[in-house]
Design an enzyme around this catalytic site. Structure first.
Site, short mmCIF file in Angstrom:
data_model
loop_
_atom_site.label_atom_id
_atom_site.label_comp_id
_atom_site.label_asym_id
_atom_site.label_seq_id
_atom_site.Cartn_x
_atom_site.Cartn_y
_atom_site.Cartn_z
N GLY A 1 0.80 -1.23 0.00
CA GLY A 1 0.00 0.00 0.00
C GLY A 1 0.83 1.27 0.00
O GLY A 1 0.34 2.33 0.37
N ASP B 1 -5.37 10.07 1.96
CA ASP B 1 -4.56 10.99 1.13
C ASP B 1 -5.34 11.57 -0.04
O ASP B 1 -4.89 11.54 -1.20
CB ASP B 1 -3.29 10.27 0.62
N ASP C 1 8.56 4.89 1.99
CA ASP C 1 8.32 5.64 0.76
C ASP C 1 8.48 7.15 0.95
O ASP C 1 8.66 7.89 -0.01
CB ASP C 1 6.94 5.30 0.15
C1 GDL Z 1 0.31 7.10 4.20
C2 GDL Z 1 -0.37 6.29 3.16
C3 GDL Z 1 0.45 5.10 2.72
C4 GDL Z 1 1.96 5.39 2.75
C5 GDL Z 1 2.30 5.73 4.17
C6 GDL Z 1 3.77 6.01 4.45
C7 GDL Z 1 -1.90 5.27 4.80
C8 GDL Z 1 -3.30 4.89 5.14
N1 GDL Z 1 -1.70 5.87 3.62
O1 GDL Z 1 -0.24 8.01 4.71
O2 GDL Z 1 0.05 4.74 1.43
O3 GDL Z 1 2.70 4.30 2.32
O4 GDL Z 1 1.59 6.89 4.56
O5 GDL Z 1 4.25 7.08 3.68
O6 GDL Z 1 -1.02 5.03 5.58
#
Ligand code: GDL
Length: 457
Positions: free
Chosen positions: A16, A124, A237
């Protein structure tokens, strides 16, 4: 590992994150690990699969569908529940009935490929509604509940056992406090979302250092169900310089009884996730007092055979030292911490007062530099490619520190500035991002201040 959790407890992995999605063969390796370790859930939701988010109305092409079908089959063979996630929130028109048809068509394509369990994501995204949506639903929460409830009922008609997951727009404590999604957003979700639907929660923060039982119980009261933890502890990420191979930690074992599952959204580079997922699995099944460091060392020992190199081999101790430099978002591992503290202390002292510590630190930096060099010759090239940027960076910093210490040790009483022919302006720590990073300096309390004090504060 002793007893397995009841099967309705979801444990496993969310793909995700932002960035390049994993490859089919990486996912197969993941499923092998998960079966071996007793993790039961895989959620497909890569942010940068265009058809998961930016182009959520577009169906998969025949070849993409074939590849997803194979993935779903592989999960079935491994007895892992496959969930497909769709993220329509960037531009969905909640009051337009055709949008629901788009969603159903997208889920139907996956259903025909064998997928039974689905998830809708509203993280997001802009937290504003269009005028027609406000007139029809009154709030973002009600609009989202309508979409999720409709899709949930539809999936249950196809599969009475289907599970359905929902990621709210405010998905952590900080977002709740800032009222993201509008007044009473989460309370409305708790009230209006059908009770069979699980609600994701990342803890007090997006990346939570700790998730306590008290925090989760508070959310349970608001959601009117146990939260489902979306754990970003090992996600990387958001910072391309780092990855995290530290242990699953900062969560008490009692948490397992208070949530409907623990799903980890880990490092974007698949090969770097062995220890995070191994220790998550261990945590899910563990009985007794959880010792995160012991779990880390045990998982590192298992991971170590992946690190065979051409020529001279690194040792398990070398691997642990390296891993300690890429441990967890809020914490270096013990050897990384010690190295950093020794360097800070030494550089804060005049070289004329250095004694044995400088020699010791030089030996430590030289060793870590050498470990980084050896790891360039890993036989598993995908593992090396996943590591290479970080290996290079750490090696450069060790090299510079070593040169600086050597130079100053040779001229302890002369205040000559240190130089390095291998670390020149422009090619070393260069570029606009590095310069921008030096403009605003984050203070220990989290606030930002211009690097040149006084200017514009
Ligand atoms: C987020 C994003 C996710 C991302 C993470 C870390 C959620 C629900 N959504 O906000 O896709 O990988 O931060 O950067 O966590």
């Amino acid at each position: 590992m002793t007893r397995r959790e009841p099967t309705n407890f979801l444990s496993g992995v969310i793909e995700g994150f932002y960035g390049q999605p994993w490859t089919p063969s990486e996912r197969l390796e993941l499923f092998d690990w998960m079966t071996r370790w007793g993790l039961n859930t895989y959620l497909y939701a890569p942010k940068d699969d265009l058809k998961h988010r930016a182009a959520w109305r577009e169906p998969y092409s025949p070849s993409e569908a074939e590849s997803l079908g194979q993935l779903i089959q592989a999960c079935r063979i491994h007895q892992i529940s496959f969930f497909y996630g769709l993220s329509p929130g960037l531009d969905i028109h909640y009051s337009n009935g055709e949008e629901l048809d788009h969603l159903k068509r997208r889920f139907e394509q996956l259903r025909k490929l064998g997928c039974a369990h689905f998830s809708l994501f509203f993280d997001d995204i802009p937290d504003r509604l269009e005028t027609e949506d406000i007139a029809r639903w009154g709030s973002l929460a009600s609009a989202q509940c309508h979409v999720a409830n409709t899709l949930f009922r539809w999936t249950r008609e196809q599969h009475p056992e289907a599970r359905f997951l929902f990621c709210p727009t405010a998905y952590c404590g900080r977002m709740m406090e800032s009222k993201l999604g509008g007044e009473n957003y989460l309370a409305t979700i708790g009230r209006e979302l059908l009770e069979e639907i699980d609600v994701f929660w990342t803890g007090p923060e997006i990346v939570s250092r700790e998730i306590t039982v008290a925090h989760v119980q508070m959310m349970r009261a608001i959601f009117r169900r146990k939260p489902l933890i979306w754990d970003n502890l090992h996600a990387n990420d958001y910072d391309g310089h780092r990855f995290f191979c530290g242990p699953y930690s900062g969560r008490p074992q009692e948490l397992r009884g208070e949530v409907s599952g623990l799903l980890c959204n880990p490092n974007t580079e698949f090969p770097l996730n062995y220890v995070p997922l191994r220790t998550l699995a261990e945590f899910v099944h563990f009985r007794g007092a959880w010792d995160a460091r012991a779990a880390y060392v045990a998982a590192m020992r298992e991971w170590f055979p992946f690190f065979e190199t051409v020529g001279r081999q690194i040792t398990l101790e070398d691997l642990i030292s390296f891993g300690d430099c890429y441990y967890l978002p809020y914490e270096e591992g013990s050897e990384g911490k010690t190295l950093l503290r020794s360097a800070q202390a030494l550089l804060a002292t005049h070289p004329s007062k250095w004694s044995g510590e400088a020699t010791l630190l030089r030996a430590q930096t030289a060793r870590l530099r050498e470990v980084c060099a050896r790891l360039s010759d890993l036989r598993r090239r995908p593992l090396f490619y996943a590591l290479s940027r970080r290996l290079w960076e750490l090696r450069e910093e060790m090299d510079l520190l070593e040169r600086y210490l050597a130079f100053k040790s040779q001229h302890p009483n002369q205040d000559i500035p240190g130089t390095s022919d291998f670390h020149l302006p422009g090619t070393y720590r260069g570029g606009i991002v590095a310069q921008l990073q030096r403009l605003l300096v984050q203070q220990p309390d989290g606030t930002f201040a211009p690097a040149h004090a006084g200017a514009g504060r």
